[in-house]
Design a protein around this motif. Structure first.
Motif, PDB file in Angstrom:
ATOM      1  N   ASN A 138     -11.130  16.007  11.309  1.00 33.55           N
ATOM      2  CA  ASN A 138     -11.086  16.294   9.885  1.00 33.55           C
ATOM      3  C   ASN A 138     -11.386  17.772   9.679  1.00 33.55           C
ATOM      4  O   ASN A 138     -12.353  18.292  10.241  1.00 33.55           O
ATOM      5  CB  ASN A 138     -12.136  15.444   9.147  1.00 33.55           C
ATOM      6  N   ASP A 186      -0.217  -0.829  -6.007  1.00 34.33           N
ATOM      7  CA  ASP A 186      -0.752  -1.187  -7.329  1.00 34.33           C
ATOM      8  C   ASP A 186      -1.096   0.037  -8.176  1.00 34.33           C
ATOM      9  O   ASP A 186      -1.597  -0.097  -9.285  1.00 34.33           O
ATOM     10  CB  ASP A 186      -1.949  -2.138  -7.194  1.00 34.33           C
ATOM     11  N   GLU A 187      -0.835   1.250  -7.674  1.00 30.57           N
ATOM     12  CA  GLU A 187      -1.026   2.444  -8.513  1.00 30.57           C
ATOM     13  C   GLU A 187       0.345   2.848  -9.055  1.00 30.57           C
ATOM     14  O   GLU A 187       1.322   2.871  -8.302  1.00 30.57           O
ATOM     15  CB  GLU A 187      -1.625   3.580  -7.691  1.00 30.57           C
ATOM     16  N   VAL A 235      -3.593  -1.414   2.800  1.00 34.84           N
ATOM     17  CA  VAL A 235      -4.179  -1.452   1.454  1.00 34.84           C
ATOM     18  C   VAL A 235      -5.469  -0.625   1.331  1.00 34.84           C
ATOM     19  O   VAL A 235      -6.087  -0.597   0.270  1.00 34.84           O
ATOM     20  CB  VAL A 235      -4.447  -2.916   1.003  1.00 34.84           C
ATOM     21  N   GLY A 236      -5.869   0.072   2.417  1.00 26.68           N
ATOM     22  CA  GLY A 236      -6.978   1.013   2.311  1.00 26.68           C
ATOM     23  C   GLY A 236      -8.347   0.363   2.174  1.00 26.68           C
ATOM     24  O   GLY A 236      -8.562  -0.797   2.554  1.00 26.68           O
ATOM     25  N   PRO A 253      -1.034   7.018   2.615  1.00 25.88           N
ATOM     26  CA  PRO A 253      -0.405   7.668   3.784  1.00 25.88           C
ATOM     27  C   PRO A 253       0.010   6.691   4.881  1.00 25.88           C
ATOM     28  O   PRO A 253       1.051   6.897   5.516  1.00 25.88           O
ATOM     29  CB  PRO A 253      -1.485   8.632   4.280  1.00 25.88           C
ATOM     30  N   ALA A 254      -0.774   5.635   5.118  1.00 26.15           N
ATOM     31  CA  ALA A 254      -0.394   4.682   6.183  1.00 26.15           C
ATOM     32  C   ALA A 254       0.878   3.947   5.770  1.00 26.15           C
ATOM     33  O   ALA A 254       1.832   3.839   6.559  1.00 26.15           O
ATOM     34  CB  ALA A 254      -1.539   3.696   6.447  1.00 26.15           C
ATOM     35  N   GLY A 292       0.840  -1.200   0.000  1.00 26.44           N
ATOM     36  CA  GLY A 292       0.000   0.000   0.000  1.00 26.44           C
ATOM     37  C   GLY A 292       0.868   1.240   0.000  1.00 26.44           C
ATOM     38  O   GLY A 292       1.723   1.408   0.879  1.00 26.44           O
ATOM     39  N   SER A 313     -11.695   6.417   8.553  1.00 27.26           N
ATOM     40  CA  SER A 313     -11.269   6.637   7.173  1.00 27.26           C
ATOM     41  C   SER A 313     -10.805   8.079   7.073  1.00 27.26           C
ATOM     42  O   SER A 313     -11.476   8.924   6.485  1.00 27.26           O
ATOM     43  CB  SER A 313     -12.414   6.360   6.193  1.00 27.26           C
ATOM     44  N   LEU A 314      -9.679   8.345   7.714  1.00 24.37           N
ATOM     45  CA  LEU A 314      -9.180   9.719   7.812  1.00 24.37           C
ATOM     46  C   LEU A 314      -7.701   9.771   7.474  1.00 24.37           C
ATOM     47  O   LEU A 314      -6.918   8.928   7.918  1.00 24.37           O
ATOM     48  CB  LEU A 314      -9.373  10.246   9.242  1.00 24.37           C
ATOM     49  N   TRP A 315      -7.339  10.770   6.702  1.00 24.56           N
ATOM     50  CA  TRP A 315      -5.958  10.965   6.250  1.00 24.56           C
ATOM     51  C   TRP A 315      -5.018  11.078   7.457  1.00 24.56           C
ATOM     52  O   TRP A 315      -4.008  10.374   7.540  1.00 24.56           O
ATOM     53  CB  TRP A 315      -5.917  12.230   5.392  1.00 24.56           C
ATOM     54  N   ARG A 336      -5.202  11.924  -1.534  1.00 26.07           N
ATOM     55  CA  ARG A 336      -6.509  11.418  -1.948  1.00 26.07           C
ATOM     56  C   ARG A 336      -7.616  12.467  -1.665  1.00 26.07           C
ATOM     57  O   ARG A 336      -8.465  12.707  -2.530  1.00 26.07           O
ATOM     58  CB  ARG A 336      -6.819  10.119  -1.199  1.00 26.07           C
ATOM     59  N   GLY A 354      -4.165   1.951   8.946  1.00 24.43           N
ATOM     60  CA  GLY A 354      -4.888   2.823   8.012  1.00 24.43           C
ATOM     61  C   GLY A 354      -6.337   2.370   7.833  1.00 24.43           C
ATOM     62  O   GLY A 354      -6.901   1.674   8.680  1.00 24.43           O
ATOM     63  N   ASP A 355      -6.926   2.761   6.699  1.00 22.32           N
ATOM     64  CA  ASP A 355      -8.348   2.491   6.444  1.00 22.32           C
ATOM     65  C   ASP A 355      -8.717   1.013   6.535  1.00 22.32           C
ATOM     66  O   ASP A 355      -9.872   0.668   6.762  1.00 22.32           O
ATOM     67  CB  ASP A 355      -8.730   2.961   5.032  1.00 22.32           C
ATOM     68  N   VAL A 367      -0.273  -7.109  -4.833  1.00 28.89           N
ATOM     69  CA  VAL A 367       0.002  -8.345  -4.099  1.00 28.89           C
ATOM     70  C   VAL A 367      -1.249  -9.203  -4.170  1.00 28.89           C
ATOM     71  O   VAL A 367      -2.355  -8.733  -3.893  1.00 28.89           O
ATOM     72  CB  VAL A 367       0.368  -8.026  -2.622  1.00 28.89           C
TER      73      VAL A 367
HETATM   74  C1  LIG Z   1     -12.247  11.340  -2.634  1.00 28.70           C
HETATM   75  C2  LIG Z   1     -11.723  11.190  -1.245  1.00 28.70           C
HETATM   76  C3  LIG Z   1     -11.891  12.219  -0.343  1.00 28.70           C
HETATM   77  C4  LIG Z   1     -11.399  12.093   0.966  1.00 28.70           C
HETATM   78  N1  LIG Z   1     -11.549  13.148   1.802  1.00 28.70           N
HETATM   79  C5  LIG Z   1     -10.980  13.090   3.027  1.00 28.70           C
HETATM   80  C6  LIG Z   1     -11.009  14.219   3.905  1.00 28.70           C
HETATM   81  O1  LIG Z   1     -11.591  15.263   3.606  1.00 28.70           O
HETATM   82  N2  LIG Z   1     -10.386  14.102   5.091  1.00 28.70           N
HETATM   83  C7  LIG Z   1      -9.761  12.969   5.493  1.00 28.70           C
HETATM   84  O2  LIG Z   1      -9.211  12.930   6.594  1.00 28.70           O
HETATM   85  N3  LIG Z   1      -9.747  11.871   4.697  1.00 28.70           N
HETATM   86  C8  LIG Z   1     -10.336  11.908   3.475  1.00 28.70           C
HETATM   87  N4  LIG Z   1     -10.296  10.813   2.658  1.00 28.70           N
HETATM   88  C9  LIG Z   1      -9.833   9.541   3.214  1.00 28.70           C
HETATM   89  C10 LIG Z   1      -8.326   9.382   3.206  1.00 28.70           C
HETATM   90  O3  LIG Z   1      -7.817   9.645   1.932  1.00 28.70           O
HETATM   91  C11 LIG Z   1      -8.020   7.944   3.635  1.00 28.70           C
HETATM   92  O4  LIG Z   1      -8.440   7.794   4.990  1.00 28.70           O
HETATM   93  C12 LIG Z   1      -6.540   7.615   3.536  1.00 28.70           C
HETATM   94  O5  LIG Z   1      -6.080   7.767   2.218  1.00 28.70           O
HETATM   95  C13 LIG Z   1      -6.291   6.171   4.008  1.00 28.70           C
HETATM   96  O6  LIG Z   1      -4.946   5.865   3.861  1.00 28.70           O
HETATM   97  P1  LIG Z   1      -4.423   4.364   3.692  1.00 28.70           P
HETATM   98  O7  LIG Z   1      -2.941   4.493   3.521  1.00 28.70           O
HETATM   99  O8  LIG Z   1      -4.945   3.528   4.783  1.00 28.70           O
HETATM  100  O9  LIG Z   1      -5.097   3.824   2.366  1.00 28.70           O
HETATM  101  P2  LIG Z   1      -5.102   4.407   0.883  1.00 28.70           P
HETATM  102  O10 LIG Z   1      -4.779   5.856   0.866  1.00 28.70           O
HETATM  103  O11 LIG Z   1      -6.385   3.957   0.293  1.00 28.70           O
HETATM  104  O12 LIG Z   1      -3.893   3.645   0.172  1.00 28.70           O
HETATM  105  C14 LIG Z   1      -3.909   2.255  -0.033  1.00 28.70           C
HETATM  106  C15 LIG Z   1      -3.093   1.928  -1.264  1.00 28.70           C
HETATM  107  O13 LIG Z   1      -2.926   0.503  -1.354  1.00 28.70           O
HETATM  108  C16 LIG Z   1      -3.138   0.094  -2.695  1.00 28.70           C
HETATM  109  N5  LIG Z   1      -3.495  -1.337  -2.717  1.00 28.70           N
HETATM  110  C17 LIG Z   1      -4.682  -1.907  -2.411  1.00 28.70           C
HETATM  111  N6  LIG Z   1      -4.615  -3.256  -2.539  1.00 28.70           N
HETATM  112  C18 LIG Z   1      -3.354  -3.530  -2.944  1.00 28.70           C
HETATM  113  C19 LIG Z   1      -2.677  -4.736  -3.260  1.00 28.70           C
HETATM  114  N7  LIG Z   1      -3.278  -5.928  -3.148  1.00 28.70           N
HETATM  115  N8  LIG Z   1      -1.399  -4.665  -3.688  1.00 28.70           N
HETATM  116  C20 LIG Z   1      -0.756  -3.473  -3.786  1.00 28.70           C
HETATM  117  N9  LIG Z   1      -1.354  -2.286  -3.486  1.00 28.70           N
HETATM  118  C21 LIG Z   1      -2.635  -2.308  -3.061  1.00 28.70           C
HETATM  119  C22 LIG Z   1      -4.249   1.012  -3.151  1.00 28.70           C
HETATM  120  O14 LIG Z   1      -4.355   1.057  -4.548  1.00 28.70           O
HETATM  121  C23 LIG Z   1      -3.771   2.347  -2.563  1.00 28.70           C
HETATM  122  O15 LIG Z   1      -2.829   2.952  -3.405  1.00 28.70           O
HETATM  123  C24 LIG Z   1     -10.757  10.913   1.356  1.00 28.70           C
HETATM  124  C25 LIG Z   1     -10.581   9.874   0.443  1.00 28.70           C
HETATM  125  C26 LIG Z   1     -11.058   9.996  -0.849  1.00 28.70           C
HETATM  126  C27 LIG Z   1     -10.859   8.877  -1.834  1.00 28.70           C
END
Ligand SMILES: Cc1cc2nc3c(=O)[nH]c(=O)nc-3n(C[C@H](O)[C@H](O)[C@H](O)COP(=O)(O)OP(=O)(O)OC[C@H]3O[C@@H](n4cnc5c(N)ncnc54)[C@H](O)[C@@H]3O)c2cc1C
Length: 438
Positions: free
Chosen positions: A321, A35-36, A106-107, A12-13, A9, A291-293, A43, A274-275, A79
């Protein structure tokens, strides 16, 4: 022995975990698999890309070279499986990578309602940059859009489509916007702003089916049989943590991947943050989902320390937020839920926290000056939640007061009796020297 870390992933996490591991273990081999194709990006910023407020390049806060600078290896690919016994992951295409410690970051992904026609070309949701690009591409050829769902993302989608000059219709299942978090006056404030942006609101309107022509969206049909012609349907009814990898590997999952307070799953060498993670919070004795950045970054940092062997329990802060909803700058902190129902959401939305709906023993007091509104939830000794809409003078002081659990007993009665003086009282508590005695 050189330790091999794999972080799955590139959000941010994952990135904050990898950077933290590097700081704690200078010799370890740290690999981020994502995977991006694009490097790390914002985001939440995708909403501003849709409205045309920022160009795409502003989403990227770090250049691709930053990974190499920190000696983080980057693999682009998905993965597909975890072999716990063999301590290796399999990438799409069959290549395997060995690990000593693995982090799943992986969000979550957007959910779709199970209704006829939902697979048609022109039904969109907003998970990532690829989705935002697709929406912008489709919007160029479209005239009319419908939006269903709740929380921040539904409104962001509606505003984005309206900004792309589409006639935009926002369908709400019941009477008001985001009833689980906002009070009626707050919903009304946002709804007025949306109407001002020429977004047409349809209350008591429940989606029944998507109607297609030649494989593309042509209209939506409501439960009452009404047909609304449109070329695009945007969906934001909630998200689901991507638990599949963990489930296939036999790890315990609930709504998310279940971890202890140190982000460890039941396998001592596999962590989640993370998420995707449902993390045990010793303060409440429950597993919680956000689900927060900012929370993803905090969790990534804490998880990174634990992967590197620090045994650092996570001290959960009141989630917050600061965002724009319908053009109104809004801060949400801690237990701020209104007690209403989230009629338009079937799960946690983006930019949302389960903690906002916590039922705590607290009184709500409101200072309301039209477009500027502050709602405080007062526990016996502390402010347990706050919502600041419009003027943000109190946003930082309240974040600080809630985080530091400032004792409010000397002013609690005054706040309850006289909410009009809320600003003065809050500022005096946050900075007693500058604002005189309480
Ligand atoms: C449109 C939108 C608006 C948002 N607005 C806000 C806001 O106003 N305030 C706020 O606090 N939060 C907001 N969020 C939420 C915030 O972006 C998420 O809480 C945060 O990005 C979670 O981080 P993460 O690292 O857990 O997961 P993610 O940021 O989702 O990153 C996970 C990554 O893992 C990758 N991945 C998944 N499966 C696999 C795999 N099998 N192999 C390899 N890679 C994989 C995904 O493609 C992605 O790139 C928003 C999100 C979106 C989409």
């Amino acid at each position: 022995m050189t330790r091999r870390y794999i972080v799955v992933g590139n959000g941010p996490a994952g990135v904050s975990a990898a950077e933290t591991i590097r700081r704690h273990d200078g010799a370890g081999v740290v690999t981020i698999v994502g995977d991006e194709k694009v490097p790390f990006y914002s985001r939440p910023g995708l909403a501003y890309l849709l409205t045309g407020t920022i160009p795409e390049k502003m989403l990227f806060s770090r250049p691709e070279t930053e990974y190499a600078r920190q000696r983080l290896q980057r693999e682009v690919g998905a993965v597909q499986a975890i072999d716990r016994g063999g301590h290796r992951v399999t990438l799409q295409g069959g290549r395997t990578l060995p690990y000593d410690r693995l982090l799943l970051a992986v969000g979550a992904r957007a959910l779709r309602p199970r209704i006829p026609g939902i697979e048609l070309e022109g039904v969109v949701s907003l998970d990532n940059l690829e989705d935002a690009r697709r929406i912008l591409r489709l919007a160029r050829r479209a005239r009319r859009a419908c939006v269903v769902g709740g929380g921040i993302t539904a409104v962001e989608l509606a505003e984005g489509l309206a900004a792309q000059h589409l006639e935009t219709h926002y369908l709400m299942r019941k009477d008001r916007y985001w009833g689980g978090v906002l009070e009626p006056a707050e919903s009304a404030l946002i709804e007025d702003r949306l109407t001002g942006e020429r977004i047409r609101l349809h209350r008591q309107t429940d989606l029944a089916a998507v109607v297609g022509r030649r494989g593309r969206v042509a209209a939506v049909e409501t439960q009452s049989g009404e047909r609304l012609p449109c070329d695009l349907l945007a969906v934001a009814i909630g998200t689901a943590p991507r638990v599949e990898l963990a489930r296939q590997a036999g790890l315990a999952t609930g709504r998310g991947i279940l971890t202890d307070a140190e982000f460890r799953t039941e396998d001592p060498d596999i962590f989640a943050a993370g998420d995707v993670a449902e993390v045990f919070d010793p303060a409440t004795g429950e597993h919680v989902l956000d689900s927060l950045w900012s929370v993803a970054i905090e969790q990534g940092r804490a998880a990174g320390q634990n992967l590197a062997g620090a045994a650092q329990p996570y001290r959960r802060q009141a989630p917050f937020n600061v965002t724009r909803i319908g053009g109104v700058t809004t801060t949400l902190i801690g237990a701020v839920g209104s007690g209403g129902r989230d009629d338009d959401l079937v799960a946690l939305a983006r930019g949302d926290s389960q903690a906002w709906r916590q039922r705590l023993d607290a009184f709500a007091v409101v200072s309301d000056e039209g477009a500027n509104r502050v709602r405080l939830h007062l526990g016996r000794e502390h402010v347990v939640g706050a919502m600041v809409m419009g003027d943000q003078t109190l946003s930082r002081p309240l974040q600080q007061m809630i985080r530091d659990r400032v004792d409010i007993r000397p002013v609690r009665e005054r706040l309850l009796r006289d909410p009009a003086h809320m600003a003065q009282v809050v500022l005096s508590l946050a900075n007693p020297e500058a604002h005189g005695a309480r």
